[in-house]
Motif scaffolding. Structure first.
Motif, mmCIF file in Angstrom:
data_model
loop_
_atom_site.group_PDB
_atom_site.id
_atom_site.type_symbol
_atom_site.label_atom_id
_atom_site.label_comp_id
_atom_site.label_asym_id
_atom_site.label_seq_id
_atom_site.Cartn_x
_atom_site.Cartn_y
_atom_site.Cartn_z
ATOM 1 N N ASP A 292 -7.127 5.960 2.117
ATOM 2 C CA ASP A 292 -6.125 5.382 1.227
ATOM 3 C C ASP A 292 -4.761 6.020 1.460
ATOM 4 N N PRO A 293 -3.690 5.247 1.278
ATOM 5 C CA PRO A 293 -2.349 5.836 1.356
ATOM 6 C C PRO A 293 -2.157 6.880 0.256
ATOM 7 N N PRO A 294 -1.390 7.924 0.519
ATOM 8 C CA PRO A 294 -1.123 8.922 -0.531
ATOM 9 C C PRO A 294 -0.436 8.261 -1.724
ATOM 10 N N GLU A 295 -0.869 8.623 -2.937
ATOM 11 C CA GLU A 295 -0.303 7.993 -4.133
ATOM 12 C C GLU A 295 1.162 8.356 -4.345
ATOM 13 N N GLY A 296 1.525 9.577 -4.054
ATOM 14 C CA GLY A 296 2.905 10.008 -4.296
ATOM 15 C C GLY A 296 3.919 9.376 -3.369
ATOM 16 N N ASP A 297 3.553 9.181 -2.106
ATOM 17 C CA ASP A 297 4.465 8.607 -1.127
ATOM 18 C C ASP A 297 3.669 7.828 -0.090
ATOM 19 N N PRO B 16 11.655 2.519 2.654
ATOM 20 C CA PRO B 16 10.921 2.839 1.434
ATOM 21 C C PRO B 16 9.623 2.035 1.352
ATOM 22 N N ALA B 17 8.755 2.445 0.457
ATOM 23 C CA ALA B 17 7.403 1.888 0.352
ATOM 24 C C ALA B 17 7.379 0.546 -0.371
ATOM 25 N N ASP B 18 8.270 -0.346 0.012
ATOM 26 C CA ASP B 18 8.319 -1.676 -0.605
ATOM 27 C C ASP B 18 7.930 -2.782 0.378
ATOM 28 N N HIS B 19 7.391 -2.395 1.537
ATOM 29 C CA HIS B 19 6.998 -3.380 2.532
ATOM 30 C C HIS B 19 5.955 -2.782 3.487
ATOM 31 N N LEU B 20 5.311 -3.647 4.232
ATOM 32 C CA LEU B 20 4.398 -3.217 5.289
ATOM 33 C C LEU B 20 5.097 -3.343 6.641
ATOM 34 N N VAL B 21 4.731 -2.482 7.545
ATOM 35 C CA VAL B 21 5.159 -2.589 8.938
ATOM 36 C C VAL B 21 3.905 -2.900 9.749
ATOM 37 N N ILE B 22 3.950 -4.002 10.462
ATOM 38 C CA ILE B 22 2.818 -4.436 11.275
ATOM 39 C C ILE B 22 3.312 -4.511 12.714
#
Length: 147
Positions: free
Chosen positions: A81-86, A127-133
């Motif tokens: 899982d991605p880290p919750e904080g960042d 920032p963590a508002d999108h995915l990079v594929i």
């Protein structure tokens, strides 16, 4: 179709990141096609060796029988899982697909070289508002998608 060495030669930084994800854990998830065309998910191990990616199987295991009949596959890296904080610090997950080629052995196990059609690396952007594929396809090279 391409060998793993082709991915490394065409997109070395991308290939290194994907390889790290696949080597981060022992157990991967393999998708094959059943006789009726339905999907089958199996656990498997993989190995990068001599410019190729390899998987093995116990003799006449369902996944091996599937691949002998229809060589199409998809392989998913171990995932955390991605880290919750960042979440943008998450290394992501990798997937690849193509066709498995059985290499004759001693009859006590199956060994398949994975010929690659597509490799995908998905992660959270910053920032963590999108995915990079990032997507690499044989004959088409690497492209990046932001979602």
């Amino acid at each position: 179709m391409a060998r793993w060495a082709d991915v490394e030669g065409d997109a070395p930084e991308f290939a290194a990141a994907v390889r790290r994800l696949f080597e981060a854990g022992k157990h991967k998830t393999l998708a094959t096609l059943r006789r009726d065309g339905g999907p089958r998910i199996s656990g498997t191990e993989s190995e990068f060796r001599d410019g190729d990616l390899w998987i093995g199987s116990m003799w006449l295991a369902r996944k091996a029988v599937d691949l002998r009949r229809d060589p199409r596959f998809a392989l998913h890296s171990p995932s955390v899982d991605p880290p919750e904080g960042d979440p943008s610090t998450w290394s992501g997950e990798a997937k690849l697909s193509g066709r498995a080629v059985e290499v004759p052995g001693d009859g006590s196990a199956h060994r398949f070289r994975l010929d690659i059609d597509e490799v995908v690396w998905t992660r959270v952007g910053s920032p963590a508002d999108h995915l990079v594929i990032e997507l690499w396809r044989a004959g088409q090279g690497l492209r990046r998608i932001r979602r």
